[in-house]
Design a protein around this motif. Structure first.
Motif, mmCIF file in Angstrom:
data_model
loop_
_atom_site.group_PDB
_atom_site.id
_atom_site.type_symbol
_atom_site.label_atom_id
_atom_site.label_comp_id
_atom_site.label_asym_id
_atom_site.label_seq_id
_atom_site.Cartn_x
_atom_site.Cartn_y
_atom_site.Cartn_z
ATOM 1 N N VAL A 165 -25.982 3.290 -14.016
ATOM 2 C CA VAL A 165 -26.434 4.628 -13.616
ATOM 3 C C VAL A 165 -27.479 5.153 -14.596
ATOM 4 N N LEU A 166 -27.278 4.903 -15.881
ATOM 5 C CA LEU A 166 -28.250 5.337 -16.885
ATOM 6 C C LEU A 166 -29.588 4.636 -16.688
ATOM 7 N N GLN A 167 -29.543 3.352 -16.366
ATOM 8 C CA GLN A 167 -30.772 2.603 -16.119
ATOM 9 C C GLN A 167 -31.519 3.159 -14.909
ATOM 10 N N VAL A 168 -30.789 3.476 -13.844
ATOM 11 C CA VAL A 168 -31.428 3.976 -12.625
ATOM 12 C C VAL A 168 -31.948 5.394 -12.819
ATOM 13 N N SER A 169 -31.186 6.231 -13.514
ATOM 14 C CA SER A 169 -31.579 7.637 -13.659
ATOM 15 C C SER A 169 -32.782 7.811 -14.578
ATOM 16 N N GLN B 106 -47.767 9.178 -11.756
ATOM 17 C CA GLN B 106 -47.280 10.511 -11.427
ATOM 18 C C GLN B 106 -45.776 10.518 -11.211
ATOM 19 N N LEU B 107 -45.241 9.421 -10.646
ATOM 20 C CA LEU B 107 -43.806 9.383 -10.370
ATOM 21 C C LEU B 107 -42.995 9.188 -11.638
ATOM 22 N N ASN B 108 -43.392 8.232 -12.434
ATOM 23 C CA ASN B 108 -42.598 7.870 -13.597
ATOM 24 C C ASN B 108 -43.060 8.549 -14.879
ATOM 25 N N GLY B 109 -44.309 8.893 -14.923
ATOM 26 C CA GLY B 109 -44.835 9.405 -16.175
ATOM 27 C C GLY B 109 -44.827 8.303 -17.215
ATOM 28 N N THR B 110 -44.369 8.609 -18.387
ATOM 29 C CA THR B 110 -44.189 7.592 -19.429
ATOM 30 C C THR B 110 -42.714 7.247 -19.490
ATOM 31 N N CYS B 111 -42.294 6.345 -18.597
ATOM 32 C CA CYS B 111 -40.878 5.999 -18.477
ATOM 33 C C CYS B 111 -40.530 4.934 -19.499
ATOM 34 N N THR B 112 -39.635 5.269 -20.393
ATOM 35 C CA THR B 112 -39.113 4.310 -21.367
ATOM 36 C C THR B 112 -37.594 4.382 -21.302
ATOM 37 N N SER B 113 -37.011 3.372 -20.697
ATOM 38 C CA SER B 113 -35.561 3.357 -20.547
ATOM 39 C C SER B 113 -34.904 3.001 -21.873
ATOM 40 N N SER B 114 -33.829 3.698 -22.173
ATOM 41 C CA SER B 114 -33.090 3.424 -23.407
ATOM 42 C C SER B 114 -32.115 2.272 -23.247
ATOM 43 N N VAL B 115 -32.044 1.701 -22.044
ATOM 44 C CA VAL B 115 -31.101 0.621 -21.756
ATOM 45 C C VAL B 115 -31.886 -0.634 -21.403
ATOM 46 N N ASP B 116 -31.641 -1.687 -22.136
ATOM 47 C CA ASP B 116 -32.181 -3.003 -21.821
ATOM 48 C C ASP B 116 -31.048 -3.816 -21.205
ATOM 49 N N MET B 117 -31.127 -4.042 -19.884
ATOM 50 C CA MET B 117 -30.028 -4.692 -19.177
ATOM 51 C C MET B 117 -29.793 -6.113 -19.676
ATOM 52 N N GLU B 118 -30.850 -6.794 -20.070
ATOM 53 C CA GLU B 118 -30.670 -8.147 -20.589
ATOM 54 C C GLU B 118 -29.956 -8.123 -21.932
ATOM 55 N N LEU B 119 -30.320 -7.162 -22.783
ATOM 56 C CA LEU B 119 -29.635 -7.033 -24.072
ATOM 57 C C LEU B 119 -28.196 -6.576 -23.877
ATOM 58 N N PHE B 120 -27.985 -5.691 -22.907
ATOM 59 C CA PHE B 120 -26.621 -5.244 -22.632
ATOM 60 C C PHE B 120 -25.756 -6.393 -22.130
ATOM 61 N N LEU B 121 -26.354 -7.308 -21.376
ATOM 62 C CA LEU B 121 -25.602 -8.473 -20.913
ATOM 63 C C LEU B 121 -25.098 -9.295 -22.093
ATOM 64 N N HIS B 122 -25.927 -9.427 -23.133
ATOM 65 C CA HIS B 122 -25.480 -10.158 -24.323
ATOM 66 C C HIS B 122 -24.313 -9.440 -24.999
#
Length: 621
Positions: free
Chosen positions: A156-160, A11-27
């Motif tokens: 911020v994008l990851q958290v939002s 109920q809180l997240n629904g179908t949450c799919t983040s467009s940011v992969d923090m591990e990939l962004f680190l690379h």
């Protein structure tokens, strides 16, 4: 997970799919990081150019080596560096949990994988420190602001996009990332301030800051304080100053210590949050298990053979969950107090080394190997954080076990209407221990009253170690020999228990060893602490730095043929005086302040010792 928790997260997240992969962004963050490093390296000029036969002369004196910060002698921008370390907290926790594995390599080579992961994390955050320490403030502030803004926007994008998760529920992602967001916001403000200040200097609205001296202000004040005559204290110190901490204006912690403490605080917070998430997961699993046990009891109508055991298991689960939650706060406060105490011990130990006092160190650490000390200062910060995290977990477990003992020993008997039996057993135990302690005290009293000779003088605090009534003493020893065998068994167990409690309680502190005398070398954390102290002592000793500062200033004075006079630690203009006259005047001042040095002076030819005696008599008069 239970069905209720799963539905709550859905109920809180629904179908949450983040467009940011923090591990990939680190690379991918390594690309702008290397770009910034190349720009700053191009601006940095090399001080010593190589021979002409080397092909590097084609680069001129460009592409110098840049460093993130001076881990030994940096006392400026300490909190900026500390906040920059705090921005790396999330990645440090990934490394600590061994969850970040950039490569897929065999199990036996996992150490190399962790090393590569550590280098990647360090390289991705290198621009924060390099831009803060660069001499080219205008360019570095722009680059640092842009790089910090990228990290801030992605976080911020990851958290939002996915603020909620399955363990804590609402705003769980924000609970993990708000320290990093706060640190990144501070860095944005810091780089903006650097840009405005550098721009004003570039436009000529402000004067360029002069070349920084190797002697810091607090170091100069420390040396001046040593040269002054000690004065009696004008006012009495408060309880806080006497027992906890007293601020010293002549001392500053290096940037390495500030960064270590800031990063340790944030990592400790993240570790506690992760531990609580694991607890929530385990609690939900235990709730499912308890429901199954409850269904079994209902099915057997409370008449099953295993019903008493099941009730005890349910009680154990309930008590364990309550005690574990109740001990989170005291375990956290214990580790937080350790972090502050580490700073207090660092100042106390380093000032003792400055004064030449090594008595607080074990004998084998009075002259450590130079290579071991250099490695120790590189290890210290990381090891201190790891010791704090593991120490928190161990302290939490020990406090939980103590809480379980209190619950089963005192609270649950009262709940089960067995308070009288509990008090009876407690009274018998206290009485037994009191009798044993009383017999030990009685032995001491008998020994002091009958088996020692009287005091030699009225001012003596205790009797001399000289036997009296020897026959009675030998009978006393013989009959107590067999009793002391049994008493020694309890003393041995108490020794083991106290050692375990103190060892687990002090495991997070590496400023003191938990090993016994003679085995301190096996404590690698304590060895890292001692090596770090020695490196700081040899490179930041105010007296030594002041001496080097005087030599450098005199060298510049002779080289530029200036007529300014160097007075103590400050450079101030004055009348021109010959070097010989100034030296003889300083010699006279030294002899006046230290009369005992006169008798140790080397006598020159043509001078008799009578002159020294006359000078000594004049000084005494």
């Amino acid at each position: 997970l239970t069905a209720s928790s799963t539905s709550r997260v859905t109920q809180l997240n629904g179908t949450c799919t983040s467009s940011v992969d923090m591990e990939l962004f680190l690379h991918y963050s390594l690309i702008p990081s290397l770009f910034i490093i190349l720009i700053l390296s191009f601006l940095q000029r090399r001080e010593h150019r190589r021979q002409r036969d080397d092909t590097s002369y084609l680069l001129g004196n460009r592409f110098g080596i840049i460093m993130p910060l001076d881990f030994v002698g940096t006392f400026s921008n300490r909190w900026s560096y500390g906040i920059a370390f705090g921005a790396t907290a999330n990645k440090v926790m990934f490394l600590f949990s061994e969850g970040y594995q950039p490569l897929q390599i065999p199990q036996w080579a996992q150490a190399f994988e962790l090393l590569i992961g550590g280098f990647e994390v360090g390289l991705s955050h290198f621009p924060f420190f390099a831009c803060l320490s660069s001499e080219f403030q205008l360019v570095s502030s722009i680059l640092g602001f842009c790089y910090s803004l990228i990290w801030f926007a992605v976080t911020v994008l990851q958290v939002s996009q996915c603020p909620h998760r399955q363990f804590v529920g609402k705003y769980e992602t924000l609970m993990f990332y708000w320290p990093s967001l706060l640190c990144l916001a501070f860095l944005l403000g810091r780089f903006l301030h650097m840009f405005v200040k550098a721009l004003r200097v570039h436009l000529g609205w402000e004067f360029q800051v002069e070349e920084k001296s190797i002697l810091e202000t607090h170091q100069a004040e420390h040396v001046k304080q040593l040269l002054r005559t000690p004065r009696p204290q004008e006012k009495k110190k408060s309880w806080f100053q006497t027992r906890i901490y007293e601020w010293d204006p002549c001392f500053q912690f290096p940037s390495r210590m500030i960064g270590t403490i800031v990063l340790a605080f944030i990592c400790l917070y993240l570790f506690i949050v992760i531990e609580f998430c694991v607890f929530v997961y385990v609690r939900d699993e235990l709730d499912v298990f308890e429901n199954k046990l409850e269904s079994y009891i209902t099915f057997t109508n409370h008449s099953g053979v295993l019903t008493p055991v099941i009730l005890q298991v349910k009680e154990l689960i309930s008590v364990t969950k309550g005690v574990w939650v109740a001990t989170i706060l005291p375990a956290s406060l214990t580790c937080v107090s350790y972090l502050f105490h580490i700073l207090v011990c660092y100042r106390k130990h380093i000032k003792r080394l400055w004064a030449g006092d090594k008595h607080f160190l074990p004998l084998k650490f009075h002259n450590p190997a130079s290579s071991a000390s250099v490695v120790a200062i590189a290890r210290y910060s990381g090891w201190q954080i790891a010791y704090i995290l593991w120490g928190y977990l161990i302290i939490h477990v020990v406090q939980s076990l103590c809480g379980m003992a209190v619950m089963y020993g005192l609270v649950l008997p009262i709940v089960h209407n067995q308070g009288l039996e509990m008090l009876q057993g407690l009274g018998i135990g206290i009485l037994t221990i009191s009798i044993i302690v009383g017999l030990m005290i009685l032995q001491m009293w008998i020994a002091a009253s009958f088996f020692l000779q009287p005091k030699l003088g009225t001012a003596d605090k205790q009797k001399p170690l000289a036997l009296n009534n020897r026959k009675a003493f030998h009978n006393f020893n013989y009959f107590l020999f067999f009793y002391n065998v049994l008493l020694g068994l309890g003393a041995c167990l108490s020794r083991l228990l106290i050692s375990c409690l103190l060892g687990t309680w002090l495991i997070a502190r590496i400023d003191r060893t938990i090993m016994q005398n003679g085995y301190e070398g096996a404590d690698m954390g304590f060895s890292a602490w001692i090596g770090m102290l020695y490196v700081d002592h040899y490179h930041t000793n105010p007296v030594l730095v002041s001496f080097c500062h005087i030599l450098i200033a005199n060298h510049k004075e002779k080289k530029l043929q200036q007529t300014t006079k160097y007075w103590c630690l400050n450079q101030s203009a004055g009348p021109r005086v010959s070097a010989r006259s100034r030296t003889r005047w300083f010699l006279l001042q030294t002899l006046i302040n230290n009369p005992r040095l006169i008798i140790h002076r080397k006598l020159k030819s043509g001078h008799s010792s009578q002159e020294s005696q006359i000078l000594m008599a004049c000084l005494e008069s």
